[in-house]
Write an enzyme that holds these catalytic residues in place. Structure first.
Site, mmCIF file in Angstrom:
data_model
loop_
_atom_site.group_PDB
_atom_site.id
_atom_site.type_symbol
_atom_site.label_atom_id
_atom_site.label_comp_id
_atom_site.label_asym_id
_atom_site.label_seq_id
_atom_site.Cartn_x
_atom_site.Cartn_y
_atom_site.Cartn_z
ATOM 1 N N TYR A 54 -43.104 48.067 0.276
ATOM 2 C CA TYR A 54 -44.340 48.749 0.682
ATOM 3 C C TYR A 54 -45.309 47.832 1.426
ATOM 4 O O TYR A 54 -45.677 48.090 2.574
ATOM 5 C CB TYR A 54 -45.015 49.348 -0.550
ATOM 6 C CG TYR A 54 -46.289 50.105 -0.247
ATOM 7 C CD1 TYR A 54 -46.259 51.310 0.437
ATOM 8 C CD2 TYR A 54 -47.525 49.602 -0.645
ATOM 9 C CE1 TYR A 54 -47.425 52.008 0.722
ATOM 10 C CE2 TYR A 54 -48.703 50.287 -0.369
ATOM 11 C CZ TYR A 54 -48.648 51.490 0.316
ATOM 12 O OH TYR A 54 -49.803 52.167 0.600
ATOM 13 N N GLU A 61 -56.823 45.683 2.954
ATOM 14 C CA GLU A 61 -56.412 46.603 4.007
ATOM 15 C C GLU A 61 -57.604 47.430 4.481
ATOM 16 O O GLU A 61 -58.651 47.491 3.824
ATOM 17 C CB GLU A 61 -55.299 47.540 3.503
ATOM 18 C CG GLU A 61 -54.036 46.834 3.049
ATOM 19 C CD GLU A 61 -52.991 47.808 2.521
ATOM 20 O OE1 GLU A 61 -53.297 49.031 2.495
ATOM 21 O OE2 GLU A 61 -51.894 47.361 2.135
ATOM 22 N N HIS A 68 -60.244 48.664 1.517
ATOM 23 C CA HIS A 68 -59.812 48.679 0.117
ATOM 24 C C HIS A 68 -58.874 47.493 -0.102
ATOM 25 O O HIS A 68 -58.322 46.934 0.862
ATOM 26 C CB HIS A 68 -59.121 49.997 -0.253
ATOM 27 C CG HIS A 68 -57.910 50.294 0.576
ATOM 28 N ND1 HIS A 68 -57.994 50.837 1.847
ATOM 29 C CD2 HIS A 68 -56.589 50.119 0.331
ATOM 30 C CE1 HIS A 68 -56.782 50.992 2.345
ATOM 31 N NE2 HIS A 68 -55.909 50.554 1.446
ATOM 32 N N ALA A 89 -38.920 41.763 -75.241
ATOM 33 C CA ALA A 89 -39.810 41.278 -74.188
ATOM 34 C C ALA A 89 -39.598 39.788 -73.946
ATOM 35 O O ALA A 89 -39.158 39.050 -74.833
ATOM 36 C CB ALA A 89 -41.261 41.560 -74.557
ATOM 37 N N SER A 90 -39.906 39.339 -72.739
ATOM 38 C CA SER A 90 -39.879 37.924 -72.339
ATOM 39 C C SER A 90 -38.493 37.316 -72.443
ATOM 40 O O SER A 90 -38.329 36.164 -72.841
ATOM 41 C CB SER A 90 -40.877 37.111 -73.181
ATOM 42 O OG SER A 90 -42.182 37.623 -73.051
ATOM 43 N N GLY A 103 -36.318 37.670 -69.646
ATOM 44 C CA GLY A 103 -35.870 37.454 -68.277
ATOM 45 C C GLY A 103 -35.378 38.694 -67.560
ATOM 46 O O GLY A 103 -34.825 38.588 -66.460
#
Length: 662
Positions: free
Chosen positions: A211, A120, A128, A400-401, A403
């Site tokens: 526009y 334009e 521009h 222990a161990s 599960g």
């Protein structure tokens, strides 16, 4: 355009294209030049027309010239001189080069982007170029970054096309003026509170129709208007001025509201009214995505949705914003879902038909203790679903161990939104346990002075706890899963043992005492194990409610619960879980008859009933049919319990116990 109300194909296509892209968001940039004087050398907007040998630039200029010629109305002769036309065509090729290079620098595909360019000439601004840019992967936070990149590319290409002879120093100065003067600008808005500039996104189709297409074309040197326009869909490139106005009119008519609603707003309502900002909308969308993806930690957020994390981190106060966003996410999950829900939703329906619960590692651990593993799993799901009442804690204890941690860790990982008890933090041990779906206590010991708070949480009460550096915060009823090698019912405060806490602690625990040590190659639980266990229980009628548990097993579990009752006996030649049932004792008088169930496939939940409803098939109310002669009867395979009974009868009650082969 044809006669009547029949419009040309180009007009209809352009209108439909704008309708499809009406609400898509896009950045709005403006490319411009300024009049510069360098050591007496005047450089205006029409001095950037140096001949180029770049094949791509030449092709872009030819394409722009074709659009210019076809969009020119032939009813009058344009007064635009050839030099101005050539300058606009050069600028069009430069703008497109800048756009494509900027998109590629961001590792985006040009085919995923949409754009609109219009050159334009204004009365005050002079020449521009307007550019609308949007597409997949282009977010609001990237607008300023793109403006900087486009500004650098625009200044570089302008210097290359400048026809005025410049020294190297003057070239550098011209580029500095272009970059510092922001010859590429971005549409922004000023925040009312922070007074800072933020990127303003526009609606792509609406902006073009309302526009750009309504502007008048520049045909003389004295007029002001547009020279040339193009877009990514090639819909407006060849439209004449009248056709552009017609497209804008059709678009406006199509989007005009049918009726106008009239509302009356009082002064008080207008004062209370508030416009929702883009930032608020973005945060709400992010929270919704995090909840749907079950992201409860910063690490999960980084892995699943890094773009939104970086977007928030780059904002002012990003760390606090991320922290508050995650807090809302975990609170939403904790209030709307249970730990059981989060596990069950991970089950894959395609795997359920071939799923064998007896082959899971969890059930193998329970089978090593001769337990009814369906009963144990059913009790665990009730607690995870907040249906255990006061007994709100699952306690795995033993040597222990055996599960304990394997099962607890697997369940905690599936839930995701888990808080951990920190015994090392003497003053704030439950600091991490708010807004969680599950509390995990690993290797619990003597709770000492925290025993009262511990009992309240383990019973599922709503209490307030102190947090370090903050005020007190409320903990909603949350299931607890705990592992330990010690006797946690013995509470010692200092040197004094407090036996009054023993029974209250036992009343709050689902006691699962594991004593059989696992072999070294036992391995971890598979990721799909517990989701499929939960889905299998639901399929078989074992709902995760205390009413369902009492219906199947008779009473709520207590500290001394006998998990081995009712016994599960598997025939030797049928190891599948579908044939697990309780044994039925018969008298010698019944040996000439075969018990025929009323229904062909007796449900597993019914087979494991420790007692019978009036409608439940039992041995006394089954339809009895005479059996064929003994020679035609196929002798059923003996069960392990029957073999053990025969051995004890032969060798006496003091014989060594048989090995559990289950």
């Amino acid at each position: 355009m044809a006669a009547g109300n029949t419009y040309s194909e180009e007009v209809l296509k352009a209108t439909n294209w704008l309708q499809d892209n009406a609400q898509k968001e896009a950045f709005s940039y403006v490319f411009k030049t300024q009049k510069v004087n360098l050591n007496g050398k005047e450089i205006a907007w029409n001095n950037y027309n140096k001949d180029t040998t770049d094949a791509e630039m030449i092709n872009l200029q030819r394409g722009a010239e074709t659009s210019w010629d076809q969009a020119t109305d032939m009813e009058w002769e344009s007064e635009i001189d050839s030099l101005t036309k050539r300058q606009v065509l050069i600028f069009d090729s430069l703008v497109k080069k800048c756009l494509f290079e900027g998109i590629l620098q961001k590792n985006l595909s040009p085919s995923d982007c949409y754009w609109f360019i219009q050159h334009e000439h204004g009365q005050d601004t002079g020449y521009h170029c307007h550019v609308l840019l949007g597409g997949k992967g282009l977010q609001q936070a990237m607008g300023k970054w793109f403006r900087k990149q486009l500004n650098n590319l625009w200044s570089r290409w302008l210097i290359m096309q400048c026809k005025v002879p410049l020294t190297p120093v003057e070239r550098i100065k011209l580029r500095e003026l272009a970059e510092d003067g922001e010859w590429v600008s971005l549409l922004t808005y000023t925040h009312k509170q922070t007074k800072k500039q933020y990127t303003k996104m526009t609606h792509f189709g609406n902006m073009i129709a309302y526009y750009f297409l309504n502007k008048k074309r520049k045909t003389t040197e004295r007029e002001h208007g547009y020279y040339l326009s193009s877009d990514s869909g090639f819909m407006t490139n060849f439209l004449k001025e009248g056709e552009r106005h017609l497209v804008s009119h059709l678009f406006t008519e199509a989007n005009k509201p049918e009726t106008v609603e009239t509302t009356v707003t009082t002064a008080q309502e207008a004062k209370r009214g508030r416009i929702q900002t883009k930032k608020e909308v973005s945060i709400k969308c992010t929270i919704r995505d995090l909840v749907n993806k079950r992201c409860t930690s910063i690490e999960d957020w980084m892995m699943t949705d890094p773009d939104s994390y970086i977007e928030m981190m780059a904002q002012t106060g990003g760390e606090n914003l991320i922290k508050n966003t995650l807090e809302i996410t975990t609170l939403t999950l904790a209030r709307t879902k249970t730990a059981y829900d989060l596990i069950l939703e991970k089950a894959k329906p395609s795997m359920l038909p071939t799923f064998n619960i007896s082959n899971t590692r969890t059930c193998k651990i329970f089978s090593m203790h001769n337990w009814n593993y369906i009963k144990v799993c059913h009790a665990i799901t009730c607690v995870l679903n907040r249906q255990g009442g006061k007994r709100n804690t699952i306690l795995f204890h033993g040597p222990a161990s055996t599960g304990k941690s394997i099962i607890a860790q697997h369940i905690a990982n599936l839930v995701g939104n888990v808080g951990c008890y920190n015994a090392a933090n003497v003053n704030f041990p439950f600091n991490d346990c708010t807004n969680k779906n599950l509390i995990w206590i690993e290797e619990a010991g003597n709770f000492s002075n925290q025993v009262n708070q511990f009992k309240a949480i383990c019973s599922g009460q709503t209490i307030r706890i102190d947090q370090k550096g903050k005020g007190s915060k409320q903990i909603e009823p949350t299931p607890v899963i705990m592992t330990t090698n010690e006797d946690i019912t013995k509470v010692r405060i200092g040197c004094e043992e407090r036996p009054e806490h023993t029974q209250p602690i036992r009343d709050r625990m689902l006691n699962i005492n594991l004593t059989r040590k696992l072999p070294g190659d036992f391995g971890l639980l598979e990721e799909t194990e517990w989701p499929l266990i939960c889905a299998w229980l639901v399929k078989k009628g074992y709902q995760a409610t205390m009413a369902s548990y009492m219906h199947h097993w008779g009473n709520v579990p207590d500290w001394s619960e006998k998990w081995e009752e009712p016994k599960m006996q598997t025939p030797i030649n049928t190891p599948t879980d579908s044939q697990i049932s309780t044994s039925v004792k018969t008298s010698p008088a019944d040996n000439n008859y075969a018990a025929t169930p009323i229904q062909e496939d007796l449900d597993l939940a019914l087979a494991l009933e420790p007692w019978s409803e009036p409608t439940t098939p039992t041995f006394t109310n089954l339809h009895l049919t005479p059996t064929p002669p003994d020679s035609a009867i196929r002798t059923p395979s003996p069960t392990w319990s029957e073999i053990e009974t025969d051995i004890r009868a032969c060798f006496g009650e003091n014989c060594a116990p048989t090995t559990n082969l289950e």
